[in-house]
Scaffold this motif. Structure first.
Motif, PDB file in Angstrom:
ATOM      1  N   LYS A  30       0.874   2.586  -9.351  1.00  0.00           N
ATOM      2  CA  LYS A  30      -0.382   2.182  -8.719  1.00  0.00           C
ATOM      3  C   LYS A  30      -0.069   1.272  -7.541  1.00  0.00           C
ATOM      4  O   LYS A  30       0.657   0.282  -7.688  1.00  0.00           O
ATOM      5  CB  LYS A  30      -1.254   1.449  -9.753  1.00  0.00           C
ATOM      6  CG  LYS A  30      -2.710   1.314  -9.346  1.00  0.00           C
ATOM      7  CD  LYS A  30      -3.518   0.777 -10.538  1.00  0.00           C
ATOM      8  CE  LYS A  30      -5.000   0.641 -10.332  1.00  0.00           C
ATOM      9  NZ  LYS A  30      -5.626   0.834  -9.088  1.00  0.00           N
ATOM     10  N   GLY A  65      -5.280   0.831  -4.261  1.00  0.00           N
ATOM     11  CA  GLY A  65      -6.039   1.485  -5.320  1.00  0.00           C
ATOM     12  C   GLY A  65      -5.567   2.889  -5.648  1.00  0.00           C
ATOM     13  O   GLY A  65      -5.999   3.480  -6.635  1.00  0.00           O
ATOM     14  N   SER A  66      -4.650   3.427  -4.824  1.00  0.00           N
ATOM     15  CA  SER A  66      -4.177   4.799  -5.070  1.00  0.00           C
ATOM     16  C   SER A  66      -2.991   4.797  -6.039  1.00  0.00           C
ATOM     17  O   SER A  66      -2.281   3.796  -6.163  1.00  0.00           O
ATOM     18  CB  SER A  66      -3.757   5.457  -3.751  1.00  0.00           C
ATOM     19  OG  SER A  66      -2.622   4.800  -3.212  1.00  0.00           O
ATOM     20  N   THR A  67      -2.822   5.913  -6.729  1.00  0.00           N
ATOM     21  CA  THR A  67      -1.683   6.085  -7.636  1.00  0.00           C
ATOM     22  C   THR A  67      -0.903   7.318  -7.200  1.00  0.00           C
ATOM     23  O   THR A  67      -1.493   8.368  -6.919  1.00  0.00           O
ATOM     24  CB  THR A  67      -2.168   6.248  -9.092  1.00  0.00           C
ATOM     25  OG1 THR A  67      -2.864   5.051  -9.469  1.00  0.00           O
ATOM     26  CG2 THR A  67      -0.997   6.458 -10.046  1.00  0.00           C
ATOM     27  N   HIS A  68       0.415   7.186  -7.099  1.00  0.00           N
ATOM     28  CA  HIS A  68       1.264   8.305  -6.669  1.00  0.00           C
ATOM     29  C   HIS A  68       2.487   8.399  -7.567  1.00  0.00           C
ATOM     30  O   HIS A  68       2.988   7.375  -8.040  1.00  0.00           O
ATOM     31  CB  HIS A  68       1.731   8.101  -5.219  1.00  0.00           C
ATOM     32  CG  HIS A  68       0.602   8.094  -4.232  1.00  0.00           C
ATOM     33  ND1 HIS A  68       0.198   9.218  -3.557  1.00  0.00           N
ATOM     34  CD2 HIS A  68      -0.210   7.087  -3.814  1.00  0.00           C
ATOM     35  CE1 HIS A  68      -0.816   8.908  -2.763  1.00  0.00           C
ATOM     36  NE2 HIS A  68      -1.088   7.616  -2.903  1.00  0.00           N
ATOM     37  N   ASN A  69       2.965   9.606  -7.766  1.00  0.00           N
ATOM     38  CA  ASN A  69       4.208   9.811  -8.524  1.00  0.00           C
ATOM     39  C   ASN A  69       5.394   9.622  -7.590  1.00  0.00           C
ATOM     40  O   ASN A  69       5.504  10.322  -6.580  1.00  0.00           O
ATOM     41  CB  ASN A  69       4.243  11.223  -9.123  1.00  0.00           C
ATOM     42  CG  ASN A  69       3.299  11.340 -10.309  1.00  0.00           C
ATOM     43  OD1 ASN A  69       2.788  10.342 -10.794  1.00  0.00           O
ATOM     44  ND2 ASN A  69       3.068  12.549 -10.760  1.00  0.00           N
ATOM     45  N   PRO A 126       4.060   7.715 -12.349  1.00  0.00           N
ATOM     46  CA  PRO A 126       2.895   7.246 -11.590  1.00  0.00           C
ATOM     47  C   PRO A 126       2.973   5.745 -11.319  1.00  0.00           C
ATOM     48  O   PRO A 126       3.197   4.956 -12.240  1.00  0.00           O
ATOM     49  CB  PRO A 126       1.704   7.581 -12.495  1.00  0.00           C
ATOM     50  CG  PRO A 126       2.276   7.748 -13.865  1.00  0.00           C
ATOM     51  CD  PRO A 126       3.715   8.129 -13.717  1.00  0.00           C
ATOM     52  N   ASP A 153      -1.465  -1.073  -4.076  1.00  0.00           N
ATOM     53  CA  ASP A 153      -2.505  -2.094  -3.940  1.00  0.00           C
ATOM     54  C   ASP A 153      -3.685  -1.651  -3.082  1.00  0.00           C
ATOM     55  O   ASP A 153      -4.614  -2.423  -2.859  1.00  0.00           O
ATOM     56  CB  ASP A 153      -1.887  -3.402  -3.445  1.00  0.00           C
ATOM     57  CG  ASP A 153      -0.941  -3.979  -4.494  1.00  0.00           C
ATOM     58  OD1 ASP A 153      -1.440  -4.443  -5.532  1.00  0.00           O
ATOM     59  OD2 ASP A 153       0.287  -3.897  -4.310  1.00  0.00           O
ATOM     60  N   SER A 167       0.846  -1.207   0.000  1.00  0.00           N
ATOM     61  CA  SER A 167       0.000   0.000   0.000  1.00  0.00           C
ATOM     62  C   SER A 167       0.876   1.250   0.000  1.00  0.00           C
ATOM     63  O   SER A 167       2.067   1.201   0.326  1.00  0.00           O
ATOM     64  CB  SER A 167      -0.893   0.014   1.244  1.00  0.00           C
ATOM     65  OG  SER A 167      -0.076   0.202   2.406  1.00  0.00           O
ATOM     66  N   TRP A 168       0.259   2.371  -0.347  1.00  0.00           N
ATOM     67  CA  TRP A 168       0.959   3.655  -0.330  1.00  0.00           C
ATOM     68  C   TRP A 168       1.478   3.967   1.075  1.00  0.00           C
ATOM     69  O   TRP A 168       2.601   4.443   1.250  1.00  0.00           O
ATOM     70  CB  TRP A 168       0.041   4.775  -0.828  1.00  0.00           C
ATOM     71  CG  TRP A 168       0.563   6.142  -0.496  1.00  0.00           C
ATOM     72  CD1 TRP A 168       0.066   7.008   0.430  1.00  0.00           C
ATOM     73  CD2 TRP A 168       1.711   6.791  -1.068  1.00  0.00           C
ATOM     74  NE1 TRP A 168       0.834   8.162   0.470  1.00  0.00           N
ATOM     75  CE2 TRP A 168       1.839   8.050  -0.446  1.00  0.00           C
ATOM     76  CE3 TRP A 168       2.634   6.424  -2.053  1.00  0.00           C
ATOM     77  CZ2 TRP A 168       2.851   8.957  -0.768  1.00  0.00           C
ATOM     78  CZ3 TRP A 168       3.652   7.319  -2.376  1.00  0.00           C
ATOM     79  CH2 TRP A 168       3.755   8.567  -1.742  1.00  0.00           C
TER      80      TRP A 168
END
Length: 266
Positions: free
Chosen positions: A220, A224-228, A218, A222, A138-139
């Motif tokens: 993705k 569900g979020s996407t971050h650079n 970017p 797990d 996860s993020w």
């Protein structure tokens, strides 16, 4: 069994997908009439019993690579080895691992949970060096890892794939001077890693290196979020002859220590 040329080509394609800037720089040099050869490819892992350096190295050894030097990075808690192929036109392979016994319990426990998700069958595949992320992360976990170890967070986010390729400056005609090359790359709009100076190492070290800073891409997660986040970078290496007239083929730990910072967040 896959040929070495096929594996290296697949790794290059995978790397360029994560680092389009490298392909653009490669193309710029080619347009200048240069033949761009690759000095070395770097891979990252954890020294977990299942995933240490050997888990990646064994696939290259089957293709003729031989273990040469080893290096310790005290501050970053890393250990590394490099491998060479009898055909010196093939790139060296530089594999580093995070020393889990030296990091916080949080990192150690997190990495153990990630490793549990990796099937043995994947580690045994000949393309393991470009298998990508083989676990769910996860993020929040990525961000927590990054606070303590940029290296741990990078491997958690990207898994197994080339961290950088390296232009062999010795094989270039117009850009055989690293200062000239650095200026050219910067004029084209690319940011270089300035940590420890733009050029790491000296002719007295028999190796000079520089590198771009990794572009943010970017990713993705797990949850569900996407971050650079910083992806891969492109390195440039100029080697100098030893007393016997042969070019130095190893690495310089104090220079490599700063090169690792090319994936730091800008």
């Amino acid at each position: 069994m896959m040929s070495l040329d096929t594996l290296l080509e697949k790794m290059w394609v995978d790397y360029c997908e994560l680092n389009p800037a490298a392909k653009r720089i490669y193309d710029i040099f080619t347009a200048e009439g240069e033949t761009v050869l690759n000095d070395h490819i770097a891979l990252r892992t954890f020294n977990h019993p299942r995933l240490g350096i050997e888990s990646l190295a064994k696939h290259f050894k089957k293709l003729g690579y031989v273990e040469k030097g080893d290096y310790t990075f005290v501050e970053k808690k890393l250990y590394a080895k490099h491998y060479e192929h009898p055909n010196m036109d093939n790139p060296k392979i530089f594999i580093s691992e995070l020393e889990l016994e030296k990091v916080s319990p949080f990192i150690r426990e997190t990495v153990n949970k990630l490793v549990e998700q990796v099937p043995d069958s994947l580690i045994e595949t000949e393309t393991f060096a470009m298998a990508g992320r083989p676990w769910k992360v996860s993020w929040d976990v990525y961000a927590a890892l990054a606070k303590e170890s940029e290296y741990a967070s990078w491997v958690a986010a990207y898994g197994f794939r080339p961290n950088h390729f390296t232009v062999n400056i010795n094989k270039l005609k117009k850009f055989s001077d690293i200062k000239v090359l650095n200026n050219f790359v910067q004029e084209k709009g690319y940011t270089l890693n300035k940590s420890g100076g733009e050029i790491k190492g000296t002719p007295e070290d028999f190796l000079e290196q520089s590198s771009t800073m990794a572009s943010e891409i970017p990713v993705k997660f797990d949850d569900g979020s996407t971050h650079n986040i910083p992806g891969c970078y492109y390195e440039f290496a100029r080697r100098y002859p030893l007393a016997n007239g042969q070019l130095y083929q190893g690495f310089v730990a104090k220079s490599a220590d700063k090169i690792f910072e090319s994936t730091n967040k800008q």
